[in-house]
Structure formats: structure tokens, C-alpha cells
Design a protein around this motif. Structure first.
Motif, PDB file in Angstrom:
ATOM      1  N   ASP A 162       0.850  -1.191   0.000  1.00  0.00           N
ATOM      2  CA  ASP A 162       0.000   0.000   0.000  1.00  0.00           C
ATOM      3  C   ASP A 162       0.882   1.235   0.000  1.00  0.00           C
ATOM      4  OD1 ASP A 162      -2.576   1.076  -0.093  1.00  0.00           O
ATOM      5  OD2 ASP A 162      -2.534   1.529   2.042  1.00  0.00           O
ATOM      6  N   GLY A 163       0.377   2.307  -0.575  1.00  0.00           N
ATOM      7  CA  GLY A 163       1.138   3.542  -0.665  1.00  0.00           C
ATOM      8  C   GLY A 163       0.711   4.331  -1.884  1.00  0.00           C
ATOM      9  N   GLU A 164       1.303   5.494  -2.065  1.00  0.00           N
ATOM     10  CA  GLU A 164       0.907   6.377  -3.160  1.00  0.00           C
ATOM     11  C   GLU A 164       2.043   6.694  -4.128  1.00  0.00           C
ATOM     12  OE1 GLU A 164      -2.212   7.019  -3.624  1.00  0.00           O
ATOM     13  OE2 GLU A 164      -2.681   5.940  -1.775  1.00  0.00           O
ATOM     14  N   SER A 165       3.263   6.230  -3.844  1.00  0.00           N
ATOM     15  CA  SER A 165       4.411   6.514  -4.714  1.00  0.00           C
ATOM     16  C   SER A 165       4.944   5.233  -5.302  1.00  0.00           C
ATOM     17  CB  SER A 165       5.528   7.218  -3.927  1.00  0.00           C
ATOM     18  OG  SER A 165       5.078   8.454  -3.422  1.00  0.00           O
ATOM     19  N   ASP A 166       5.487   5.319  -6.509  1.00  0.00           N
ATOM     20  CA  ASP A 166       6.072   4.160  -7.174  1.00  0.00           C
ATOM     21  C   ASP A 166       7.235   3.613  -6.364  1.00  0.00           C
ATOM     22  OD1 ASP A 166       4.426   4.144  -9.474  1.00  0.00           O
ATOM     23  OD2 ASP A 166       5.564   5.821 -10.306  1.00  0.00           O
ATOM     24  N   ALA A 167       7.410   2.304  -6.446  1.00  0.00           N
ATOM     25  CA  ALA A 167       8.573   1.639  -5.848  1.00  0.00           C
ATOM     26  C   ALA A 167       8.991   0.538  -6.808  1.00  0.00           C
ATOM     27  CB  ALA A 167       8.242   1.065  -4.476  1.00  0.00           C
ATOM     28  N   ARG A 168      10.131   0.725  -7.450  1.00  0.00           N
ATOM     29  CA  ARG A 168      10.574  -0.237  -8.452  1.00  0.00           C
ATOM     30  C   ARG A 168      10.699  -1.623  -7.837  1.00  0.00           C
ATOM     31  NH1 ARG A 168      14.402   2.456 -10.336  1.00  0.00           N
ATOM     32  NH2 ARG A 168      13.434   3.175 -12.264  1.00  0.00           N
ATOM     33  N   GLY A 169      10.111  -2.609  -8.495  1.00  0.00           N
ATOM     34  CA  GLY A 169      10.163  -3.985  -8.014  1.00  0.00           C
ATOM     35  C   GLY A 169       8.946  -4.400  -7.223  1.00  0.00           C
ATOM     36  N   ASN A 170       8.088  -3.452  -6.852  1.00  0.00           N
ATOM     37  CA  ASN A 170       6.865  -3.758  -6.114  1.00  0.00           C
ATOM     38  C   ASN A 170       5.648  -3.225  -6.866  1.00  0.00           C
ATOM     39  OD1 ASN A 170       8.084  -5.070  -3.986  1.00  0.00           O
ATOM     40  ND2 ASN A 170       8.220  -3.243  -2.704  1.00  0.00           N
ATOM     41  N   ALA A 171       4.493  -3.811  -6.572  1.00  0.00           N
ATOM     42  CA  ALA A 171       3.224  -3.320  -7.101  1.00  0.00           C
ATOM     43  C   ALA A 171       2.566  -2.485  -6.015  1.00  0.00           C
ATOM     44  CB  ALA A 171       2.326  -4.486  -7.515  1.00  0.00           C
ATOM     45  N   VAL A 172       2.494  -1.183  -6.218  1.00  0.00           N
ATOM     46  CA  VAL A 172       1.990  -0.260  -5.193  1.00  0.00           C
ATOM     47  C   VAL A 172       0.565   0.151  -5.548  1.00  0.00           C
ATOM     48  CG1 VAL A 172       2.466   1.843  -3.906  1.00  0.00           C
ATOM     49  CG2 VAL A 172       4.351   0.553  -4.891  1.00  0.00           C
ATOM     50  N   ALA A 173      -0.316   0.131  -4.569  1.00  0.00           N
ATOM     51  CA  ALA A 173      -1.740   0.326  -4.814  1.00  0.00           C
ATOM     52  C   ALA A 173      -2.064   1.681  -5.430  1.00  0.00           C
ATOM     53  CB  ALA A 173      -2.522   0.143  -3.512  1.00  0.00           C
ATOM     54  N   GLY A 174      -1.550   2.768  -4.854  1.00  0.00           N
ATOM     55  CA  GLY A 174      -1.925   4.102  -5.319  1.00  0.00           C
ATOM     56  C   GLY A 174      -1.664   4.350  -6.789  1.00  0.00           C
ATOM     57  N   PRO A 175      -0.434   4.156  -7.278  1.00  0.00           N
ATOM     58  CA  PRO A 175      -0.178   4.359  -8.701  1.00  0.00           C
ATOM     59  C   PRO A 175      -1.007   3.443  -9.599  1.00  0.00           C
ATOM     60  CG  PRO A 175       1.878   4.339  -7.472  1.00  0.00           C
ATOM     61  CD  PRO A 175       0.801   3.933  -6.512  1.00  0.00           C
ATOM     62  N   PHE A 176      -1.223   2.193  -9.162  1.00  0.00           N
ATOM     63  CA  PHE A 176      -2.037   1.263  -9.949  1.00  0.00           C
ATOM     64  C   PHE A 176      -3.468   1.759 -10.064  1.00  0.00           C
ATOM     65  CE2 PHE A 176      -5.018  -2.265 -10.180  1.00  0.00           C
ATOM     66  CZ  PHE A 176      -4.533  -3.017 -11.230  1.00  0.00           C
ATOM     67  N   VAL A 177      -4.058   2.174  -8.949  1.00  0.00           N
ATOM     68  CA  VAL A 177      -5.449   2.642  -8.966  1.00  0.00           C
ATOM     69  C   VAL A 177      -5.589   3.856  -9.880  1.00  0.00           C
ATOM     70  CG1 VAL A 177      -7.260   3.702  -7.555  1.00  0.00           C
ATOM     71  CG2 VAL A 177      -6.014   1.694  -6.697  1.00  0.00           C
ATOM     72  N   ARG A 178      -4.659   4.800  -9.798  1.00  0.00           N
ATOM     73  CA  ARG A 178      -4.734   5.982 -10.654  1.00  0.00           C
ATOM     74  C   ARG A 178      -4.592   5.606 -12.119  1.00  0.00           C
ATOM     75  NH1 ARG A 178      -1.508   7.906  -6.390  1.00  0.00           N
ATOM     76  NH2 ARG A 178       0.421   7.755  -7.622  1.00  0.00           N
ATOM     77  N   ALA A 179      -3.722   4.665 -12.417  1.00  0.00           N
ATOM     78  CA  ALA A 179      -3.537   4.242 -13.810  1.00  0.00           C
ATOM     79  C   ALA A 179      -4.788   3.559 -14.347  1.00  0.00           C
ATOM     80  CB  ALA A 179      -2.336   3.305 -13.915  1.00  0.00           C
ATOM     81  N   MET A 180      -5.397   2.694 -13.548  1.00  0.00           N
ATOM     82  CA  MET A 180      -6.600   1.987 -14.007  1.00  0.00           C
ATOM     83  C   MET A 180      -7.757   2.958 -14.201  1.00  0.00           C
ATOM     84  SD  MET A 180      -5.637  -1.114 -14.449  1.00  0.00           S
ATOM     85  CE  MET A 180      -6.953  -2.328 -14.391  1.00  0.00           C
ATOM     86  N   GLU A 181      -7.873   3.956 -13.344  1.00  0.00           N
ATOM     87  CA  GLU A 181      -8.931   4.963 -13.518  1.00  0.00           C
ATOM     88  C   GLU A 181      -8.715   5.749 -14.805  1.00  0.00           C
ATOM     89  OE1 GLU A 181      -8.664   7.162  -9.895  1.00  0.00           O
ATOM     90  OE2 GLU A 181      -9.975   5.792  -8.775  1.00  0.00           O
TER      91      GLU A 181
END
Length: 586
Positions: free
Chosen positions: A306-325
Motif C-alpha cells: 500500500d502507498g501512493e508513490s512508485d517503488a521499483r520492483g513492487n506493485a503499489v496500490a496508489g499508482p495502480f489505482v490511478r492508472a486503471m482509472e
């Protein structure tokens, strides 16, 4: 720390300033005459489209597939020479390479392969995809069959004064067993035996292609490994022993061409212009804009956090949710493929990402493609798609929940630390690491885990359009190969990324020429420097920790990074969706 990072970035920018006037145009040196392309599959490839611009360049699996697809579409390419190395535990994603090379061979164009060292997965690729296999005289073929080592460390923790209090929801959900047991539970052995049987079956099927279908002979060959070059050719596992130069001459003859060209596996690097350089100094960075009808390919790689900033090597919820929207609301994005290669992670993050994927699936086609693994939280997200594709040896399922904490009270006492707990609220200090859970706290925690487990079941039932009873039959935390998952309704089709993109285009009524937008988009040096300047990059300490664990000598045989991530998730959130056990199968 931030000032040092900014200063480092400015130094890098200054070093790059001398390149600022270089033209972005490149000379096209593609030949017009027929050629053979040489590709290099010398290690297991990370999934996704991201590269670390400050690390030694390493192609991703998507880069490699792009090179094969380009060769398939190029009529001038009359054959391929593939150099193969140890592919380690990529039992699922190797199917993408087999699938792509199979498409190239459909036009009766030869594929020859050469290796110095190959392992189980490497040989699976060699036997399944190559018209001719050669190895170097001093080479080694490590064809020995799959194995998994399970570690249980309760006795070790007791010796140092640490007690693990782990609670599982699901009979097979044993993610914490390594901390609370000294032996392998029957459920874990049953699951691992089933996985190993399936992987051995895949290796046998590939080896049978070299034994004219003789299963007994294939079993004997695996049991007699590893092989040097003389033993390998005498056993019929390879066609020739020789150096790479000889293999190049053989493929040119087979393809009827005079030239062989080595293919750059990485995408072309961007070049820094004066305008871009000045823009970085001013804090501006123009984002590339996609336009026109297209499909999107979204990567969900690594541990889910969970989080709002990208982290290389991990799937982070915040960036994913914004991208899918964004993709959901972009009328030119006609379909989306989610490529998932994740063991799971945060329960909260998984649910956020499931909801975003489900909303998109309600408006346009969404197809999930599984790489090596979509387990626990990874499968949670995949279940939001309208269709799930996986290779037979991909690992899926693990529908269960684990949570808990570590009690270091005895360790603290032994080393001279005294602790005093002051609290307001009956359960205010339940998560403290210096005392055990009391009965009331344990009961409340079990209720929290049960709620998460029931939500997991309901999400899968809704996404897969299955009865709850059918999901429960496939649940209990059991991880399995996709071929077993298909029988239980968890997977729709045995296929890879190429087929997933084809299905997405077809579902949207688009032709094969329609482009693919990647997310996260590949990041070059400009993007990395901009993140350093803006302070929006991933946490430096966690990045260094992850890199150190990956380079540790024991990392080749033990999943150190996965263990560390499990401890981090349990410490931060207490409730996690992670596989029932952490292992590496080679």
C-alpha cells in the motif's frame, strides 16, 4: 539525505550536459537482405517494462518477447539462433518464450539453439522450441528434475528468545509455518508434492521430444543428470557439441542466408537534448502522451504494497489505482491486459487494486495474463478480470489469509532491556512486540482475519462468477499450478501474454497492428533524474536493502528477499495475503 540526493542528481545532469546537443535521430542500419537474428536468453528475465537506468542494463521478459515478435513479423528474418543460459525458477514465464518462438516457427523458419550452461527450465525451452541444440565442449547441462527446500526455524527463534504468533485462515495457508513449526505439516507436503509432480511432468514432456516419446527413457535421462558435453550428446539430449562460431555457420546454412546479426535485446536508449536538459533544471518534465485507438498492458509485478508513490520492483496500490482509472476513462483505450507476476502482499492494497480493476472490467475488456505466479493477493487482483490466462506451470491460488506478530519479550530480557506498557483501552497494546497476545486479543485478531478471508472468497466468487462453495473448494490457502487451477475454475485457458494481447484486440474489435501502451511506462535516465530532483522516487533505504538481499550469496538458493518482505508486511499491517510458504523451485 534529500539534499545529498538532489546534489548527486545535479552532478549527473552536469555530466550529461555535454550530450545535450546530440541529435535524437539514429541511422537506420537494418539490412535489406535476408538475415538470421541472434537472440540471447542467458538468464531469467524480470517481468514488466521498467529498467533501472543506473544499474547494468538487463532486458525484461517483455523486451525479449518484443524482439521475437519483431523477427516474426519481418520477412527478411529467415531464422533465429538463440543462446540459452540458466533460466532458474521461471517455470511459468518460459512458456511465453516457447509460445513466441512457436509462432516464428509456424512459417517453417528454423530455430537453432546453443548453450554453455543450461538448467531444468533452460532445457525445457531448448527441447520445446529448437530445431537443433548444440552445447559448448566445456558446457554443463543441469537436467536433474525440480526440487524445493522447505525451512522451519521455530527452534532457532526459541534459542534467541523470539516467539512468533501467527494465525492462518485456510488449512493450507502456512505462510508463517517456518516461524512456528520445526517440521513440515502434511498439508504443505501435499501441496508441494502436487506442484513438483506437475513441474516434473512438464520437464518429462519436453524431454520426451528427444526420446521419440519414450517416457521411461525420459525419466532415466533426468535421473542420470547432470551432463557434460560428451554424456549429453551420447544420450541424445543435444544434436552437436561445438563452439558458438560453428552454431552460427550451421544456422546460416539451414536458413539459406549469408549474414547473421546479433539483436540488441534492450529498447533503444533515449538521448538528451538541450531542451530536455533545460527542462529538467527548471523542474519541468513533459510526459509522453498516447493517442489513437490502442490496448493497454498493465504490469503487476513483485510484492503488493500500500502507498501512493512508485517503488521499483513492487506493485503499489496508489499508482495502480490511478492508472486503471485513467485507462477506464480513456475512450481510445479499448481493452486492457493485466500481466501479473506477484506472490501477493498487503490485504488492504490488494482490495484497493481489485476494486480499480473490477471497475475497469465493467466498462471494457480486461484480461489477466499470469507469469510465473499470481498467488494470494496476486490472484485476488487477477480475479477481477473477465478472463484469466496462464501457462500450465504458473503458480496460482493461495486463497487464504495470514497475520500475526513476533514477541521478543524474552530476547529483550536476556539482553538487559526492561519494558513497561502503559495503555488506555482494553486492547490498545495488542500489537506490541514485547508481550504475547492475551485470549481476548487473539479472539479479536482471529475475527479480523476471518473477515479478510471471507472478503477474499467473495471477491473471487464475484469476479469468477462462481458459487461460494466452488471457491471454497479451491481455497483453504492452497497454492497450485495453473493446470490444476483450471480444473477448479480458477483459470480459463492455458496461454501466455501473446495470446492475451490477441484476445484483447479481438474483444475490442481491433486489428493486430493496433499499438500497445505499457504501464508502468519504461523509464529512462531522464525520468530517474527527475524523480531524484523532485523527491518523488521510492525509498532509498528499502531499495538498498532489496538489492543487498538479491546479491547475497545465499540468495541463489534461498528466497531471502521474500522472507524479508513477509516480515515487513506482517510488522506494518499484521494482515497479509501471501503464499502459504516461501520457496524457490529450480
Amino acid at each position: 539525505m534529500k539534499y545529498r540526493t538532489r546534489r548527486t542528481a545535479l552532478i549527473i545532469l552536469a555530466a550529461l550536459a555535454s550530450l545535450a546537443t546530440v541529435s535524437c535521430s539514429e541511422k537506420n542500419d537494418e539490412p535489406d537482405e535476408p538475415v538470421v537474428r541472434e537472440l540471447r536468453f542467458l538468464q531469467a528475465f524480470p517481468d514488466g517494462a521498467e529498467h533501472d537506468p543506473f544499474a547494468p542494463p538487463q532486458p525484461t521478459l517483455h523486451d525479449v518477447l518484443e524482439r521475437i515478435w519483431e523477427a516474426t513479423d519481418d520477412a527478411r528474418v529467415k531464422g533465429l539462433l538463440v543462446r540459452v543460459g540458466p533460466l532458474q525458477g521461471s517455470w511459468g514465464s518460459v512458456g511465453d518464450l516457447v509460445e513466441a518462438l512457436g509462432e516464428f516457427r509456424e512459417d517453417n523458419r528454423p530455430v537453432h539453439c546453443h548453450f554453455e550452461t543450461a538448467d531444468n527450465v533452460g532445457y525445457l525451452l531448448l527441447a520445446s522450441s529448437c530445431d537443433r541444440i548444440s552445447m559448448s565442449p566445456a558446457g554443463t547441462l543441469d537436467l536433474i528434475g525440480p526440487a524445493a527446500v522447505m525451512i522451519y526455524a521455530r527452534a532457532l527463534l526459541e534459542k534467541v528468545g523470539v516467539e512468533a504468533e501467527i494465525i492462518h485462515m485456510g488449512r493450507y495457508k502456512g505462510a508463517g509455518d517456518m516461524f512456528i513449526r520445526n517440521d513440515m505439516p502434511p498439508e504443505a507436503k501435499q501441496s508441494m508434492d502436487a506442484i513438483l509432480d506437475d513441474l516434473q511432468g512438464a520437464l518429462l514432456s519436453a524431454t520426451q521430444l528427444r526420446t521419440d516419446g519414450d517416457l521411461g527413457r525420459a525419466k532415466a535421462l533426468i535421473d542420470q543428470g547432470p551432463y557434460g558435453s560428451d554424456a549429453a550428446i551420447n544420450a541424445g539430449l543435444v544434436d552437436a557439441v561445438g563452439f558458438l562460431r560453428e552454431s552460427r555457420e550451421e544456422i546460416k546454412t539451414a536458413a539459406g542466408v549469408e549474414n547473421i546479426r546479433r539483436t540488441r535485446m534492450l529498447p533503444k536508449q533515449e538521448q538528451l537534448t538541450l531542451g530536455q536538459f533545460l527542462g529538467l533544471l527548471s523542474g519541468e518534465r513533459e510526459k509522453p502522451k498516447s493517442s489513437g485507438e490502442r490496448v493497454a498492458l498493465v504490469f503487476v509485478n513483485g510484492n503488493i504494497t500500500d502507498g501512493e508513490s512508485d517503488a521499483r520492483g513492487n506493485a503499489v496500490a496508489g499508482p495502480f489505482v490511478r492508472a486503471m482509472e485513467r485507462l477506464e476513462n480513456d475512450e481510445n483505450v479499448k481493452a486492457v491486459v493485466m500481466r501479473i507476476n506477484s506472490p501477493g502482499g498487503s490485504a488492504l492494497a490488494s482490495d484497493r487494486m481489485w476494486e480499480a480493476a473490477r471497475n475497469l472490467a465493467d466498462r471494457k475488456p480486461l484480461i489477466a495474463s499470469v507469469g510465473d505466479m499470481a498467488a494470494s493477493g496476486g490472484y485476488y487482483i487477477a480475479s477481477a478480470a473477465g478472463e484469466i490466462l496462464a501457462h500450465p506451470n504458473s503458480l496460482v491460488g493461495s486463497i487464504g489469509v495470514v497475520g500475526g506478530k513476533f514477541n521478543v519479550a524474552k530476547l529483550a530480557e536476556d539482553i538487559g532491556i526492561n519494558t513497561f506498557i502503559l495503555q488506555r483501552g482494553k486492547r490498545a497494546a495488542w500489537s506490541t512486540p514485547v508481550r504475547a497476545l492475551n485470549p481476548s486479543e487473539r479472539k479479536a485478531f482471529e475475527t479480523l482475519l476471518r473477515d479478510t478471508y471471507d472478503r477474499f472468497i467473495s471477491r473471487v466468487a464475484a469476479g469468477r462468477e462462481m458459487e461460494t462453495a466452488a471457491v471454497l473448494a479451491a481455497a483453504e490457502g492452497r497454492v497450485m499450478t495453473a493446470q490444476d487451477g483450471k480444473a477448479l475454475g480458477l483459470i480459463d485457458e492455458m496461454a501466455g501474454l501473446s495470446e492475451a494481447l490477441h484476445k484483447a484486440r479481438a474483444a475490442a474489435g481491433l486489428g493486430p497492428e493496433v499499438p500497445v501502451e505499457l504501464w508502468p511506462a519504461p523509464k529512462g535516465m531522464l525520468d530517474a533524474i527527475n524523480e531524484l530532483l523532485s523527491g518523488n522516487g521510492e525509498d532509498d533505504a528499502r531499495t538498498l536493502q532489496r538489492l543487498w538481499l538479491r546479491q547475497h550469496p545465499l540468495a541463489t538458493t534461498l528466497p531471502l528477499a521474500a522472507w524479508a518482505e513477509t516480515l515487513r508486511v506482517l510488522a506494518e499491517e499484521q494482515v497479509a495475503l501471501i503464499p502459504p510458504y516461501l520457496f524457490t523451485v529450480r
